[in-house]
Design a protein around this motif. Structure first.
Motif, mmCIF file in Angstrom:
data_model
loop_
_atom_site.group_PDB
_atom_site.id
_atom_site.type_symbol
_atom_site.label_atom_id
_atom_site.label_comp_id
_atom_site.label_asym_id
_atom_site.label_seq_id
_atom_site.Cartn_x
_atom_site.Cartn_y
_atom_site.Cartn_z
ATOM 1 N N THR A 2 -19.114 0.101 -25.937
ATOM 2 C CA THR A 2 -19.386 1.708 -26.524
ATOM 3 C C THR A 2 -21.089 1.540 -26.897
ATOM 4 O OG1 THR A 2 -18.833 0.756 -28.686
ATOM 5 C CG2 THR A 2 -17.049 1.858 -27.327
ATOM 6 N N ALA A 3 -21.363 2.721 -26.817
ATOM 7 C CA ALA A 3 -22.484 2.911 -27.328
ATOM 8 C C ALA A 3 -22.863 2.873 -28.777
ATOM 9 C CB ALA A 3 -23.354 4.129 -26.728
ATOM 10 N N MET A 4 -23.824 2.032 -29.355
ATOM 11 C CA MET A 4 -24.057 1.969 -30.671
ATOM 12 C C MET A 4 -25.194 2.960 -30.944
ATOM 13 S SD MET A 4 -24.158 -0.739 -33.385
ATOM 14 C CE MET A 4 -24.943 -0.664 -34.606
ATOM 15 N N LEU A 5 -26.276 2.649 -30.346
ATOM 16 C CA LEU A 5 -27.490 3.349 -30.398
ATOM 17 C C LEU A 5 -27.647 4.220 -29.423
ATOM 18 C CD1 LEU A 5 -30.113 3.594 -32.094
ATOM 19 C CD2 LEU A 5 -31.160 1.545 -30.717
ATOM 20 N N GLU A 6 -27.964 5.576 -29.850
ATOM 21 C CA GLU A 6 -28.448 6.409 -28.843
ATOM 22 C C GLU A 6 -29.773 7.145 -29.134
ATOM 23 O OE1 GLU A 6 -25.316 8.690 -27.431
ATOM 24 O OE2 GLU A 6 -26.400 9.922 -26.065
ATOM 25 N N VAL A 7 -30.544 6.820 -28.083
ATOM 26 C CA VAL A 7 -32.003 7.700 -28.408
ATOM 27 C C VAL A 7 -32.285 8.774 -27.326
ATOM 28 C CG1 VAL A 7 -34.844 7.192 -28.335
ATOM 29 C CG2 VAL A 7 -32.962 5.466 -29.179
ATOM 30 N N ALA A 8 -32.411 9.912 -27.818
ATOM 31 C CA ALA A 8 -32.445 10.934 -26.677
ATOM 32 C C ALA A 8 -33.767 11.892 -26.935
ATOM 33 C CB ALA A 8 -31.217 11.825 -27.315
ATOM 34 N N ASP A 9 -34.441 11.941 -25.848
ATOM 35 C CA ASP A 9 -35.651 12.895 -25.694
ATOM 36 C C ASP A 9 -36.606 12.498 -27.032
ATOM 37 O OD1 ASP A 9 -34.666 13.950 -23.580
ATOM 38 O OD2 ASP A 9 -33.636 15.319 -24.728
ATOM 39 N N ALA A 33 -22.803 -1.571 -28.266
ATOM 40 C CA ALA A 33 -22.582 -2.496 -29.517
ATOM 41 C C ALA A 33 -22.589 -4.028 -29.141
ATOM 42 C CB ALA A 33 -21.238 -2.119 -30.089
ATOM 43 N N GLY A 34 -23.120 -4.632 -29.734
ATOM 44 C CA GLY A 34 -23.415 -6.242 -29.507
ATOM 45 C C GLY A 34 -24.208 -6.592 -28.354
ATOM 46 N N GLU A 35 -25.002 -5.416 -27.925
ATOM 47 C CA GLU A 35 -25.837 -5.815 -26.876
ATOM 48 C C GLU A 35 -27.328 -6.152 -27.477
ATOM 49 O OE1 GLU A 35 -26.661 -3.383 -22.625
ATOM 50 O OE2 GLU A 35 -26.462 -2.507 -24.356
ATOM 51 N N SER A 66 -29.185 8.451 -32.770
ATOM 52 C CA SER A 66 -27.672 8.574 -33.163
ATOM 53 C C SER A 66 -27.434 7.185 -33.342
ATOM 54 C CB SER A 66 -26.890 9.281 -32.244
ATOM 55 O OG SER A 66 -27.505 10.497 -31.826
ATOM 56 N N LEU A 67 -26.717 6.718 -34.235
ATOM 57 C CA LEU A 67 -25.997 5.567 -34.442
ATOM 58 C C LEU A 67 -24.562 5.727 -34.519
ATOM 59 C CD1 LEU A 67 -27.906 3.354 -36.901
ATOM 60 C CD2 LEU A 67 -27.512 2.705 -34.622
ATOM 61 N N HIS A 68 -23.805 5.162 -33.603
ATOM 62 C CA HIS A 68 -22.287 5.454 -33.701
ATOM 63 C C HIS A 68 -22.047 6.944 -33.349
ATOM 64 C CE1 HIS A 68 -21.343 1.330 -34.662
ATOM 65 N NE2 HIS A 68 -22.231 1.340 -35.904
ATOM 66 N N GLY A 69 -22.940 7.671 -32.790
ATOM 67 C CA GLY A 69 -22.722 9.101 -32.599
ATOM 68 C C GLY A 69 -23.174 9.878 -33.717
ATOM 69 N N ASP A 70 -23.610 9.263 -34.920
ATOM 70 C CA ASP A 70 -24.090 10.094 -35.952
ATOM 71 C C ASP A 70 -25.594 10.082 -35.998
ATOM 72 O OD1 ASP A 70 -21.629 10.622 -37.056
ATOM 73 O OD2 ASP A 70 -21.605 8.696 -38.051
ATOM 74 N N ARG A 71 -26.321 11.343 -36.088
ATOM 75 C CA ARG A 71 -27.467 11.442 -35.980
ATOM 76 C C ARG A 71 -28.243 10.718 -37.268
ATOM 77 N NH1 ARG A 71 -31.289 16.951 -35.172
ATOM 78 N NH2 ARG A 71 -33.120 15.703 -35.318
ATOM 79 N N VAL A 72 -29.242 9.948 -36.789
ATOM 80 C CA VAL A 72 -30.033 9.351 -38.131
ATOM 81 C C VAL A 72 -31.007 10.313 -38.800
ATOM 82 C CG1 VAL A 72 -31.701 7.424 -38.489
ATOM 83 C CG2 VAL A 72 -29.838 6.961 -36.826
ATOM 84 N N ARG A 73 -30.697 10.199 -40.213
ATOM 85 C CA ARG A 73 -31.699 11.081 -40.952
ATOM 86 C C ARG A 73 -32.465 10.330 -42.047
ATOM 87 N NH1 ARG A 73 -30.028 16.549 -40.124
ATOM 88 N NH2 ARG A 73 -28.267 16.459 -38.666
ATOM 89 N N GLY A 74 -31.601 9.435 -42.638
ATOM 90 C CA GLY A 74 -31.915 8.390 -43.784
ATOM 91 C C GLY A 74 -32.184 7.206 -42.968
ATOM 92 N N VAL A 75 -32.431 6.081 -43.743
ATOM 93 C CA VAL A 75 -32.355 4.736 -43.308
ATOM 94 C C VAL A 75 -30.676 4.521 -43.174
ATOM 95 C CG1 VAL A 75 -32.626 2.463 -43.982
ATOM 96 C CG2 VAL A 75 -34.179 4.108 -44.449
ATOM 97 N N PRO A 76 -30.249 4.267 -42.012
ATOM 98 C CA PRO A 76 -28.726 3.795 -41.656
ATOM 99 C C PRO A 76 -28.384 2.719 -42.526
ATOM 100 C CG PRO A 76 -29.868 3.736 -39.629
ATOM 101 C CD PRO A 76 -30.941 3.986 -40.663
ATOM 102 N N GLU A 77 -27.004 2.472 -42.690
ATOM 103 C CA GLU A 77 -26.361 1.441 -43.407
ATOM 104 C C GLU A 77 -26.385 0.188 -42.404
ATOM 105 O OE1 GLU A 77 -24.386 0.483 -45.980
ATOM 106 O OE2 GLU A 77 -24.830 2.334 -47.061
ATOM 107 N N ASP A 78 -26.463 -0.682 -43.127
ATOM 108 C CA ASP A 78 -26.123 -2.151 -42.194
ATOM 109 C C ASP A 78 -27.329 -2.245 -41.262
ATOM 110 O OD1 ASP A 78 -24.212 -3.538 -43.168
ATOM 111 O OD2 ASP A 78 -22.648 -2.426 -41.721
ATOM 112 N N LEU A 79 -28.398 -2.124 -41.561
ATOM 113 C CA LEU A 79 -29.596 -2.125 -40.523
ATOM 114 C C LEU A 79 -30.494 -3.279 -41.362
ATOM 115 C CD1 LEU A 79 -31.329 -0.517 -38.230
ATOM 116 C CD2 LEU A 79 -32.492 0.341 -40.508
#
Ligand code: ATP
Ligand code: ATP
Ligand code: MG
Ligand code: MG
Lengths: 293, 313, 267, 257, 293
Positions: A2-9, A33-35, A66-79
């Motif tokens: 599954t796509a974990m991280l998505e960078v768009a435009d 994920a896991g890549e 986006s991480l797990h489909g959620d747009r990144v705004r602040g610093v994401p968890e578990d990074l």
């Protein structure tokens, strides 16, 4: 996967008094994920900027992450991030061990924290430097502390900005294997920025080649090597050699034929000069020797 | 405690505690000659006889006296009349019923307020002050008033005289190194300046129009006076005895050495002022007049309402 | 504009609260801001047109005070920075002078009046001495600290290129220390205002401070408060000027984009 | 030890200049007694209980002052230094408040607080707060952004970044502010004691008495020397604490030249 | 060639509160005038310490360093260093151009200084960043500024501590060639610390291999390649390949057979795990796909 991280435009422009500077033009890619994806690109093209936007430290001026489909705004968890400027990213008032423990304080008890930190430091070969302070370490050792800190944190997403730039070849191999091992064990998604083409092929499930500044994706190569890799056999394999040649070629894509030709001409001129210098030197030495006897 | 703050403890039950409303009095005192009488009264037990226990609180300068009274940290305080009257005229203590004057304290005699100059100074007579600078301890206070009054009496053009502020202890040096041409001093500084630097008197500021001018006394707030009439009366009675004894030089001299830190030699030389035993409105009114003349008071000021005269002595 | 409103809204709010409180308390010692404003106007701004409405008092008391205060502060700044850089970069000098300086730092200026009287003539000279002696320390200490904290790698870099002493001091130590020096300069600038008042306790016949004390002793509290407000106003004005210098001198500092506050989740 | 001898040498040099100046005919020795005279007086005073009580009173007030001003200024500095909007909003107020001369406010302070030790401590705290506050703010401005980014990237919350990254990194300079505040506090305490008196007693009171009663400059200077020594000892203690707690800052910075 | 630099019985021990640390045990070697010597060695072995003693920044606790026969006491004349910690060695208050000009102020007039700095920045490919401040540059660009500064200074002796660690492969090649060109033109003696074995062979007239900490000289290899080198032909030559294998072998000298064996075992265990993980993943994905259709 599954796509974990998505960078768009994605695009980012730094504002400065004397005009804006566009570091990233238009980037789109996904990481499953896991890549483990390696990012290569010319110096100053915007790789560190990319990692900064993914980790939410700066807000991109265009597009989104986006991480797990959620747009990144602040610093994401578990990074976790290994910064390019590792020496400045260590806390000078904390010992090596405390530096590694630092991010764990939030979640773990004292004993477990200590165990994790000790383990990570052992991984990177710094078992003897626990009590030292960062300024008492060599550059490569500092970099390994930064790596240990990121690994001990066991993040879901690990971003590394030229993590092995300051260690010797042997240690580098070991750390590469360590990274591969850790990410398999903990199923970590990893993004590694590197300048070493061999390394990018050796480590990566995919290699992302970026253009010169402002960065855009030139190619997204799948690394078709067996998952279990070995420093010697993998690097000797034909597939490996072909891939690394391909990456090297892609990195030169931006260059015009003219630039390449110019370099070659310069080299030849240089060669002629050197030959002459060498001849002069030889006759000088001969003259000296003759004088000496 | 160790910080030096006042230890709040109930006063010991003393002989006459039945008579006064408040037996323990926090009394603000300056470390100067003017309050010698209080020390005599304490020493001789006059307060104790009246059932009072005095807790002397050392204050520096007048700055602390009136705010201290208003805040209630002082029950009664010594201070100079000019400050008390100024404060009253500006309604400074209106929240606590105004300031009340309960005892006269100190009053000039000749040779007490002297303007001194260097021995070899060109300033020989009051007239020479024109174009010169005189050091004065505080502007707009009794020193400036008396100096101006006596200078004017000596036909000096006041607009040509400069005044500068200096604390008394620094005046001798200021005169000596020429920073100022002369200085308005009081005891014990006069005696010391005369003795150690040989400075000479140019003008006695407590003579002529200001002869016997009242300097300072004891005040409390209207609130305190209303609530503790017996205490105030008892205080007045004890002070009257102290004031009377203070006129006796042999009694006072050793006290100076003790509480004001004056050395024996100087103590034997100082000129004392008068320690009046009664509070007299007419006399105090002279101060108000002087203040009016030199612009400290903008309008007529009657001191009588401020007085709490001693009832039964 | 937004920032302007932000800055002054709080200020204005506090003034209003103060007005209400003093109106309720009705205390002679704490007059209402409106009374203070009236007093200030009468004191300083009721002069003739040709003097820009400034009164005699402004020329006689306010301007000389300001001149002394700025002069004292400037002298202290020069001494403090020069001495601070020297002591910060030389541990031997620091060891020799350190205890003595700490000792002097702890001496209250009022106790030194007699000594100053011997060394300086009263008036401007002595007041300058008092101000300098009072405001020197924040500049000195911060300069020492700043000069000491030059990053080791930058020290090595300069050493390797054999950067001559003057260039090393002016081109490396000073810029590296400048944020700290500015902190010292700002603390001491308002301290200079305080010491200006202290310096006018002795041997003066003019100045904001002496006027303020006189008003206080004469129970002219609106006038006294007007003096305090004037000090506040001057403090604010000088500080603003200093800040604009600072902004220029520290323009090289990485932009605020990445400081603690902004690295924050906007969510 | 070498540092100590050097420091003593420096002090000794100063004393020699003072001694020569005091003994010269340039100034009357009554006005500026030489250190030899002051030293004798000082020895006598050290056996005098009343004097020691004064010293202890000032010393205790000073300790309270330092603790209070650190307690006020450091948290405030952290807030102002890390939240620009608060800093902007309060700048006008802060800049207006700073130049208020505490020494000139003694009467107001008495009316509000009273004549006791609280009054002088309040005034001293008021004066001592500023250097700590400003050093804290400026140290935060100088904070390496990468350190903050590192902590933030590891999911460290804002508050913890403030306390475990910003504060430690700022600490060396904050300490300088505290050292400055300690002596500023001492100076204000003694000045207030000297100018206001009150029930506090203290070194300033002693100095004022010595000055006004008998004009004993030797006593005045003895008292002043004691103030200097108190300041020195406090500074020394703070420096030791600084070396102990933030020793890292001296080694990450360049060698001496 | 005459000996320009002579290091004799050099040893250095760092003093720390919790015990001393010996960084260099016993080093002796010489470098001739105009020679380019590469130093390789494991991370933390004491290479940076060596450069520090040569540049006179620290006084070795044992032995001595001589330049032109004179013992080094302070910092010698005509020396330039590119520090490993490049980002800290740039002055943040100076623009890029001013940073490069900074050491030239002592000796050159304004115009010449400017010309030299501009030229050096062009060499390293930073012609467009003159007016920027260091913190506005990427890591690799900062490193190139540090290199430009050292080159513009035209030192007689140039010490470089992993100067190309943060630049991409292509730029690295260019900078290597640049270094070779500059040192020939100005007859500079150069000492380069590097972790890249290929680079050490490509650049060096000699390669100095150091042991693990504390450093001593394991081997002093003469690079028998023609003086005029070319990124492609040189690297493909047999002599080059042989030499780099030799250096790699020497770097492993310190390691015991046991360590090597242990690593191999770990790798095998790892490989087994990975294979399993891979199998699991495959069946998971297959299951998913089946579910999807
Ligand atoms: N804070 C900043 N302000 C302005 N411009 C910046 C800033 N940070 C980076 N840049 C610019 O953005 C571009 C990309 O920088 P970035 O650090 O992302 O490059 P990079 O790919 O990591 O390079 P390298 O491999 O050399 O580290 C560069 O040209 C740089 O000059
Ligand atoms: N200031 C110091 N105090 C104490 N020990 C130090 C100090 N600097 C370096 N060391 C120690 O000396 C050893 C050598 O350090 P050095 O920096 O010379 O290594 P290096 O060969 O440059 O390594 P790298 O390739 O990782 O940069 C290391 O073990 C380090 O811990
Ligand atoms: Mg980068
Ligand atoms: Mg190194």
């Amino acid at each position: 996967m599954t796509a974990m991280l998505e960078v768009a435009d994605l695009g980012h422009t730094y504002q400065a008094k004397d005009g804006a500077h566009t570091a990233i033009a238009d980037l789109s890619f996904t990481v499953g994920a896991g890549e483990l994806v390696c990012v290569v690109g010319p110096s100053g093209c915007g790789k560190s900027t990319l990692l900064r936007t993914i980790s939410g430290l700066i807000h991109p001026t265009r597009g989104e992450v986006s991480l797990h489909g959620d747009r990144v705004r602040g610093v994401p968890e578990d990074l976790a991030v290994v910064f390019q400027d590792y020496s400045r990213s260590l806390f000078p008032w904390l010992s090596v061990l405390k530096n590694v423990e630092f991010p764990l304080r939030r979640t773990l008890g004292r004993a477990e924290r200590r165990a994790r930190a000790v383990e990570a430091l052992e991984w990177v070969g710094l078992s003897t430097a626990y009590r030292k302070y960062p300024w008492q370490l060599s550059g490569g050792m500092q970099q390994r502390v930064a790596i240990a800190r990121a690994l001990a944190y066991r993040p879901a997403l690990l971003l590394m900005d030229e993590p092995f730039a300051s260690v010797d070849a042997q240690t580098r191999f070991e750390l590469e294997d360590l990274l591969l091992k850790v990410r398999t064990e903990h199923d970590t998604t990893v993004l590694v920025v590197t300048h070493d083409i061999d390394e990018s092929v050796y480590l990566g499930d995919r290699v992302l080649v970026l253009s010169t500044s402002p960065a855009s994706v030139v190619a997204d190569l799948k690394v078709d090597l067996p998952a279990q890799r070995d420093q010697i056999t993998t690097r000797e394999s034909e597939a490996f050699v072909a891939l690394r040649a391909e990456v090297a070629r892609l990195l030169n894509v931006g260059k015009t034929a003219e630039q390449v030709a110019a370099r070659r001409r310069a080299n030849e001129a240089q060669a002629a000069k050197w030959a002459e210098a060498e001849r002069a030197e030889v006759s000088r030495v001969e003259a000296e020797e003759r004088a000496a006897t | 405690g160790l910080l030096g703050g006042s230890d709040e403890q109930q006063p010991a039950e003393s002989a006459g505690s039945g008579k006064v409303e408040k037996a323990k009095i926090k009394l603000g005192l300056l470390p100067i000659l003017d309050v010698a009488s209080v020390h005599i009264a304490i020493k001789k037990g006059y307060f104790q006889e009246e059932g009072l226990e005095i807790e002397p609180i050392k204050i520096q300068g007048g700055a602390a006296a009136i705010p201290g009274l208003i805040k209630g940290d002082l029950d009664i305080s010594f201070g100079n009349w000019v400050s008390f009257m100024l404060a009253e005229s500006k309604q400074g203590a209106k929240d606590v019923g105004g300031l009340k004057l309960i005892n006269d304290g100190y009053q000039t005699k000749p040779d007490m307020f002297l303007i001194l100059a260097k021995a070899d100074s060109p300033v020989k007579s009051p007239k020479d002050f024109e174009g010169k600078t005189i050091a004065i301890n505080t502007f707009q206070n009794i020193a400036e008033l008396t100096a101006k009054a006596t200078l004017e009496a000596a036909d000096v053009d006041l607009t040509k005289v400069n005044f500068k502020e200096f604390p008394f202890p620094d005046m001798e040096a200021a005169v000596q190194n020429g920073t100022v041409d002369a200085a308005f001093m009081v005891e014990p500084f006069i005696s010391r300046a005369q003795r150690t630097s040989g400075q000479i008197t140019v003008l006695d500021a407590a003579s002529g129009p200001t002869d016997g001018i009242p300097i300072g006394g004891y005040a409390t707030t209207g609130k305190f006076a209303d609530e503790n009439p017996k205490t105030v009366a008892a205080f007045q009675r004890a002070m009257a005895k102290g004031q009377r004894d203070a006129a006796d030089r042999p009694t006072v001299e050793p006290l100076l050495v003790e509480y004001a830190g004056v050395d024996k030699e100087t103590a034997s030389l100082v000129h004392f002022g008068e320690f009046p035993t009664s509070l007299d409105a007419t006399r105090l009114q002279r101060v108000a007049e002087l203040m009016r003349t030199y612009g400290l008071l903008k309008e007529e000021f009657d001191v009588k309402p401020m007085l709490v005269s001693s009832s039964g002595s | 504009m937004n920032r302007f409103i932000q800055r002054w809204a709080v200020f204005a709010g506090l003034v209003v609260v103060w007005e209400l409180l003093t109106w309720l308390a009705d205390d002679t010692f704490f007059p209402r801001p409106t009374e203070i404003a009236t007093a200030a106007h009468a004191l300083w701004l009721s002069g003739p047109v040709e003097d820009l409405f400034l009164t005699e008092t402004v020329f006689e008391h306010v301007l000389p005070s300001i001149a002394r205060l700025l002069g004292g502060w400037a002298i202290a700044a020069v001494i403090g920075v020069a001495l601070g850089v020297a002591l910060g970069r030389s541990s031997a000098a620091m060891q020799f002078a350190g205890p003595l300086l700490t000792f002097m730092r702890s001496i209250p200026p009022p106790t030194l009046v007699p000594v100053f009287l011997l060394l300086f003539t009263a008036g401007t000279q002595m007041q300058l001495a008092t101000i300098v002696f009072g405001v020197l320390w924040p500049i000195l200490l911060n300069s020492i600290d700043g000069a000491r904290s030059v990053d080791a790698t930058k020290f090595d870099t300069s050493a390797v290129f054999r950067i001559p002493k003057p260039q090393w001091v002016l081109g490396v130590v000073l810029p590296a220390a400048s944020p700290k020096i500015f902190a010292g300069l700002r603390v001491s600038l308002s301290l200079a205002l305080v010491l200006m008042v202290v310096s006018e306790l002795v041997g003066t016949d003019n100045g904001i401070g002496s006027q303020l004390l006189l008003a206080q002793r004469s129970f002219e509290f609106p006038d006294m408060w007007a003096g305090i407000i004037l000090l506040g106003f001057l403090g604010y004005a000088f500080n603003t000027v200093l800040l604009s210098f600072e902004a220029r001198a520290l323009a090289w500092q990485p932009r605020q984009e990445r400081t603690p506050a902004t690295v924050e989740e906007k969510a | 030890m070498r540092a100590l001898t050097r420091g003593l040498l420096g002090v000794a040099g100063f004393l020699v200049v003072w001694e020569l100046f005091g003994r010269s005919r340039l100034v009357p020795s009554d006005y500026l007694p030489p250190p030899s005279v002051v030293a004798v007086e000082l020895m006598r005073l050290l056996g005098d209980e009343a004097f020691l009580r004064d010293v202890v009173a000032t010393l205790l007030a000073l300790l309270i002052t330092v603790v209070l001003s650190v307690g006020i200024a450091v948290p405030l500095g952290l807030v102002l230094g890390s939240v620009p909007s608060v800093r902007h909003a309060t700048r006008a107020v802060v800049e207006f408040l700073r130049p208020i001369p505490s020494v000139a406010l003694i009467p107001l302070a008495i009316v509000v607080i009273g004549i006791g030790p609280e009054m002088k401590i309040s005034l001293a705290v008021y004066a001592a707060t500023w250097p700590i506050l400003f050093n804290t703010i400026y140290a935060l401005d100088e904070l390496d952004p990468l350190l903050v980014e590192t902590a933030r990237a590891f999911g460290t919350g804002r508050v913890r970044v403030l306390f475990s990254v910003a504060l430690p990194s700022a600490l060396p300079f904050v300490f300088t502010g505290i050292r400055l505040a300690a002596t500023t506090g001492l100076v204000v305490l003694v000045s207030v004691e000297l100018l206001a008196g009150g029930s506090g007693g203290g070194l300033g009171n002693f100095i004022m008495d010595a000055r006004s009663g008998s004009g004993r400059m030797d006593l005045v200077l003895a008292g002043t020397v004691v103030a200097g020594v108190i300041g020195y000892l406090l500074n020394e203690g703070l420096e030791r604490a600084q070396r102990r707690w933030v020793g890292w800052s001296t080694v990450t910075t360049g060698g001496r030249s």
